[in-house]
Motif scaffolding. Structure first.
Motif, PDB file in Angstrom:
ATOM      1  N   HIS A  36      -2.567   1.169   1.732  1.00  0.00           N
ATOM      2  CA  HIS A  36      -1.150   1.325   2.100  1.00  0.00           C
ATOM      3  C   HIS A  36      -0.850   0.672   3.442  1.00  0.00           C
ATOM      4  CE1 HIS A  36       0.314   3.981  -1.150  1.00  0.00           C
ATOM      5  NE2 HIS A  36      -0.936   4.410  -1.184  1.00  0.00           N
ATOM      6  N   PHE A  37      -1.323  -0.568   3.621  1.00  0.00           N
ATOM      7  CA  PHE A  37      -0.995  -1.287   4.850  1.00  0.00           C
ATOM      8  C   PHE A  37       0.523  -1.413   4.983  1.00  0.00           C
ATOM      9  CE2 PHE A  37      -5.304  -3.237   4.090  1.00  0.00           C
ATOM     10  CZ  PHE A  37      -5.910  -2.658   5.195  1.00  0.00           C
ATOM     11  N   GLY A  57      -5.327   0.212  13.235  1.00  0.00           N
ATOM     12  CA  GLY A  57      -6.395   1.211  13.151  1.00  0.00           C
ATOM     13  C   GLY A  57      -7.158   1.120  11.844  1.00  0.00           C
ATOM     14  N   ASN A  58      -6.428   0.959  10.743  1.00  0.00           N
ATOM     15  CA  ASN A  58      -7.091   0.825   9.444  1.00  0.00           C
ATOM     16  C   ASN A  58      -7.946  -0.435   9.374  1.00  0.00           C
ATOM     17  OD1 ASN A  58      -5.973   3.195   8.423  1.00  0.00           O
ATOM     18  ND2 ASN A  58      -4.171   2.157   7.611  1.00  0.00           N
ATOM     19  N   LEU A  77      -8.734  -1.084  -4.701  1.00  0.00           N
ATOM     20  CA  LEU A  77      -8.363  -0.441  -5.956  1.00  0.00           C
ATOM     21  C   LEU A  77      -6.889  -0.026  -5.920  1.00  0.00           C
ATOM     22  CD1 LEU A  77     -11.484  -0.371  -6.057  1.00  0.00           C
ATOM     23  CD2 LEU A  77     -11.334   1.835  -7.178  1.00  0.00           C
ATOM     24  N   GLY A  78      -6.034  -0.990  -5.657  1.00  0.00           N
ATOM     25  CA  GLY A  78      -4.596  -0.753  -5.715  1.00  0.00           C
ATOM     26  C   GLY A  78      -3.983  -0.282  -4.420  1.00  0.00           C
ATOM     27  N   ASP A  79      -2.668  -0.515  -4.329  1.00  0.00           N
ATOM     28  CA  ASP A  79      -1.829  -0.096  -3.203  1.00  0.00           C
ATOM     29  C   ASP A  79      -2.332  -0.677  -1.882  1.00  0.00           C
ATOM     30  OD1 ASP A  79      -0.448   1.191  -5.153  1.00  0.00           O
ATOM     31  OD2 ASP A  79      -0.719   3.212  -4.366  1.00  0.00           O
ATOM     32  N   PHE A 192      -2.439   6.885   7.200  1.00  0.00           N
ATOM     33  CA  PHE A 192      -1.096   7.454   7.160  1.00  0.00           C
ATOM     34  C   PHE A 192      -0.714   7.723   5.704  1.00  0.00           C
ATOM     35  CE2 PHE A 192       3.653   6.791   7.817  1.00  0.00           C
ATOM     36  CZ  PHE A 192       3.834   8.020   8.417  1.00  0.00           C
ATOM     37  N   THR A 193      -1.526   8.568   5.048  1.00  0.00           N
ATOM     38  CA  THR A 193      -1.292   8.889   3.644  1.00  0.00           C
ATOM     39  C   THR A 193      -1.447  10.390   3.440  1.00  0.00           C
ATOM     40  OG1 THR A 193      -3.628   8.477   3.154  1.00  0.00           O
ATOM     41  CG2 THR A 193      -2.105   6.663   2.759  1.00  0.00           C
TER      42      THR A 193
END
Length: 218
Positions: A36-37, A57-58, A77-79, A192-193
């Motif tokens: 989720h970048f 950070g990610n 694997l997606g998103d 952030f998820t």
């Protein structure tokens, strides 16, 4: 404690990493679900006061993993991107700088539901985008946690979390890996998820992640 835990699944060895990813030694592959970048950037564009620096950070965590494990293939694997607004200049600049640091790395994205809405990453990031499933060794790699007709599935999408209970009212909710014979789930890599609570069953193994370690929940 070691920052990973080795397990056997479908006759293959997988390392469950404390950084919420899987390393597949036989394929020298790193599996990441739900990065989720640009999620924070998308929310800020909508006027929400959310933290800055989550993409950086990610990517720093991803750099750490690529330095720690011998990796020739990185598979999302997606998103990968969160939303159309995730194509913000700052987010893309961070992704371009990251890609330059790993120019020889093979990178594949299995298109997830957020990718369909956000659009594919820019082509000059050199990320191959494919539909699910992607077959690797004895596994079908997917975003959606749906059974494959013949192969065990490794998937994302759900952002699994597990509640640990202590004495009295003590409880702790942690990201986790859910390992099952048919469909196994990776925790969301992105910081952030949110997460969805999962339950332990007779035929599942739950491995929680916290404090730089991975351990099996009872």
């Amino acid at each position: 404690m070691r920052p990973y835990l080795s397990i056997q699944l479908a006759g293959a060895e997988l390392w469950l990493l404390a950084e919420k990813a899987i390393y597949y030694p036989a394929e020298r592959a790193l599996l990441i679900a739900d990065a989720h970048f640009g999620k924070a950037a998308a929310y800020r564009k909508l006027g929400q006061p959310v933290p800055h620096g989550t993409t950086d950070g990610n990517l720093q965590r991803l750099d750490h993993l690529l330095a720690a494990y011998e990796c020739r293939h990185l598979i999302f694997l997606g998103d990968f991107l969160h939303a159309p607004e995730s194509h913000a200049a700052g987010t893309l600049a961070a992704l371009y700088a990251w890609r330059e640091r790993h120019e020889d790395l093979i990178v594949t994205l299995i298109r997830g539901n957020h990718d369909k809405r956000a659009g594919d990453p820019p082509t000059d990031l050199r990320i191959e985008v494919v539909p699910e499933p992607l077959l690797l060794g004895p596994f079908a790699l997917q975003h959606e946690p749906a059974p494959h007709p013949t192969l065990p599935v490794l998937a994302g999408h759900v952002h699994p979390a597990y509640r640990l209970y202590g004495r009295g009212r003590q409880r702790l909710r942690l990201p986790c890996f859910l390992i099952q014979p048919t469909v196994s789930l990776l925790p969301a890599f992105g910081a952030f998820t949110g997460g969805m609570n999962i339950e332990h069953t007779e035929h599942s193994r739950v491995f929680v992640v916290g404090d730089g370690a991975v351990w099996q929940a009872q």
